[in-house]
Design an enzyme around this catalytic site. Structure first.
Site, PDB file in Angstrom:
ATOM      1  N   TYR A   3       0.811  -1.213   0.000  1.00  0.00           N
ATOM      2  CA  TYR A   3       0.000   0.000   0.000  1.00  0.00           C
ATOM      3  C   TYR A   3       0.845   1.264   0.000  1.00  0.00           C
ATOM      4  CZ  TYR A   3      -4.054  -2.955   1.104  1.00  0.00           C
ATOM      5  OH  TYR A   3      -5.033  -3.900   1.071  1.00  0.00           O
ATOM      6  N   LYS A  45       3.538 -15.479   2.673  1.00  0.00           N
ATOM      7  CA  LYS A  45       3.510 -16.246   1.422  1.00  0.00           C
ATOM      8  C   LYS A  45       4.954 -16.550   1.041  1.00  0.00           C
ATOM      9  CE  LYS A  45       1.124 -18.081  -1.987  1.00  0.00           C
ATOM     10  NZ  LYS A  45       0.353 -19.327  -1.779  1.00  0.00           N
ATOM     11  N   ASP A  49      -3.001 -18.292   2.039  1.00  0.00           N
ATOM     12  CA  ASP A  49      -4.152 -18.984   1.478  1.00  0.00           C
ATOM     13  C   ASP A  49      -4.682 -20.053   2.435  1.00  0.00           C
ATOM     14  OD1 ASP A  49      -1.694 -20.126   1.000  1.00  0.00           O
ATOM     15  OD2 ASP A  49      -2.103 -20.690  -1.070  1.00  0.00           O
ATOM     16  N   ASP A  74      -5.366  -6.878   5.822  1.00  0.00           N
ATOM     17  CA  ASP A  74      -6.568  -6.178   5.368  1.00  0.00           C
ATOM     18  C   ASP A  74      -7.631  -7.190   4.943  1.00  0.00           C
ATOM     19  OD1 ASP A  74      -8.348  -4.271   4.499  1.00  0.00           O
ATOM     20  OD2 ASP A  74      -7.103  -3.530   2.865  1.00  0.00           O
ATOM     21  N   ASP A 116     -11.160  -8.735   7.438  1.00  0.00           N
ATOM     22  CA  ASP A 116     -12.538  -8.624   6.971  1.00  0.00           C
ATOM     23  C   ASP A 116     -13.205 -10.000   6.907  1.00  0.00           C
ATOM     24  OD1 ASP A 116     -12.255  -5.941   6.798  1.00  0.00           O
ATOM     25  OD2 ASP A 116     -12.612  -5.773   4.656  1.00  0.00           O
TER      26      ASP A 116
END
Length: 361
Positions: A141, A191, A223, A247, A251
């Protein structure tokens, strides 16, 4: 105690939920005889409308002067196709970076009274209680170079995911310190099978873990973590991860709580000269302009963020626990908004705020 707080209601339902969070904050200040110094500023779409920028200089000044900032939500559909520097979300990223709040703490709890609100089976959800610790000021970001570049007939978009050792170290220590006061387990999410960035992340987290020998550490690829959050959420205590992964995963945690309107968050940085932790506090939901102004928005995430503010920025654990207990009581009473009460007569946003104040006493 003097509580210096800046409120940034933002856009859409942010205005409504922030109003109820401030109602609870005023109530707590009065009950425990604190002095509340409350100011209000502009952030996001409303700031663009009034000043031409999503993060006005006046808002930054007020935020640096306050001990804590309470935010609503930002974003409006009219800005969906605006250039990046003219989008409401740019203001949110900017204030996080300016205040140096590098650790985003997102508690996710399956409340017993709300188990039926989750689409998952009760036996999977019951007992889930975790904190997702998301690195907040680095990663994709904020990395550079970034942008959309035209080269003749070809167009190329670039975003850069970057982390330094020190950025990983400080957020990792925050996660391990939190775990020491909980169930003493940290799950680091990365990852590392394909990203060099994640390989550094994992290496540094392992080094920091040696400073906390009583805290267990395990690792999950992102994942797999996304799958385990649904299949076995009770396995998690403190989940540590980088900005974009956090992020997304936090959620997903809304599924466990029954509604994204339930989730508070605290973004913590360095200590101020006053001794308070620099902090931004906000519910994790969006601005939901389709229901704005209708009294349908769930304010409990915003109210829970006030509870986090009282604990982390002001060290007022008794007051913070009172807010948490009041939220539990209101949930058990069934006086909740439509997202948690799809049948029957749901409460309005204001009625939920009033009920929390009444439960505090």
């Amino acid at each position: 105690m003097k509580l210096s707080v800046l409120a940034l209601p933002g856009d859409g339902i942010g205005v409504e939920v922030t109003q109820e969070a401030v109602r609870v904050l005023r109530h707590v200040a009065q009950k425990w005889d604190h002095t509340l110094e409350l100011r209000e500023g502009l952030l996001g779409g409303i700031a663009i409308h009034r000043t031409g920028t999503p993060l006005p200089e006046e808002t930054l000044r007020l935020a640096t002067e306050a001990d804590a900032t309470l935010m609503g939500a930002v974003g409006l559909p009219e800005f969906d196709n605006a250039p990046p520097d003219k989008r409401p979300e740019k203001g949110l990223l900017g204030i996080r970076q300016a205040l140096g709040v590098y650790a985003n703490l997102r508690p996710v709890r399956a409340w017993r009274s709300q188990l039926d609100s989750s689409p998952l089976k009760n036996h999977l959800v019951e007992g889930a209680d975790m904190i997702i610790v998301r690195e907040l000021t680095g990663g994709i970001y904020y990395g550079t170079p970034r942008g959309i570049f035209e080269n003749g007939a070809e167009t190329r978009a670039v975003n850069t995911m970057t982390y330094t050792r020190s950025e990983i170290e400080r957020v990792s220590r925050m996660a391990f310190q939190l775990a020491e006061g909980r169930r003493k387990k940290v799950t680091s999410v990365d990852k590392s099978n394909v990203l060099e960035n994640s390989q550094l992340w994992r290496r540094v987290v392992i080094e920091i873990a040696r400073e906390f020998p009583d805290v267990a550490l395990d690792h999950l690829l992102v994942d797999n973590c996304a799958m385990q959050l649904i299949l076995n959420p009770r396995r998690f205590d403190v989940v540590l991860t980088e900005n974009m992964f956090g992020d997304i995963l936090s959620d997903e945690g809304a599924v466990l709580a029954g509604s994204i309107g339930m989730l508070p968050s605290a973004s913590i940085g360095a200590r101020r000269p006053s001794g308070a932790w620099a902090g931004l506090y906000e519910p994790v939901h969006g601005s939901a302009p389709d229901i704005a102004g209708q009294g349908k928005a769930n304010p409990l995430g915003a109210i829970g963020s006030v509870g986090a503010m009282l604990e982390y920025s002001f060290g007022l654990k008794e007051e913070s626990c009172a807010v948490d207990t009041a939220i539990q009581a209101v949930l058990a009473s069934g006086r909740v908004t439509a997202d948690l009460q799809p049948s029957g007569a749901p409460a309005t946003t204001a009625q939920v705020g009033e009920a929390v104040c009444a439960a505090i006493g």
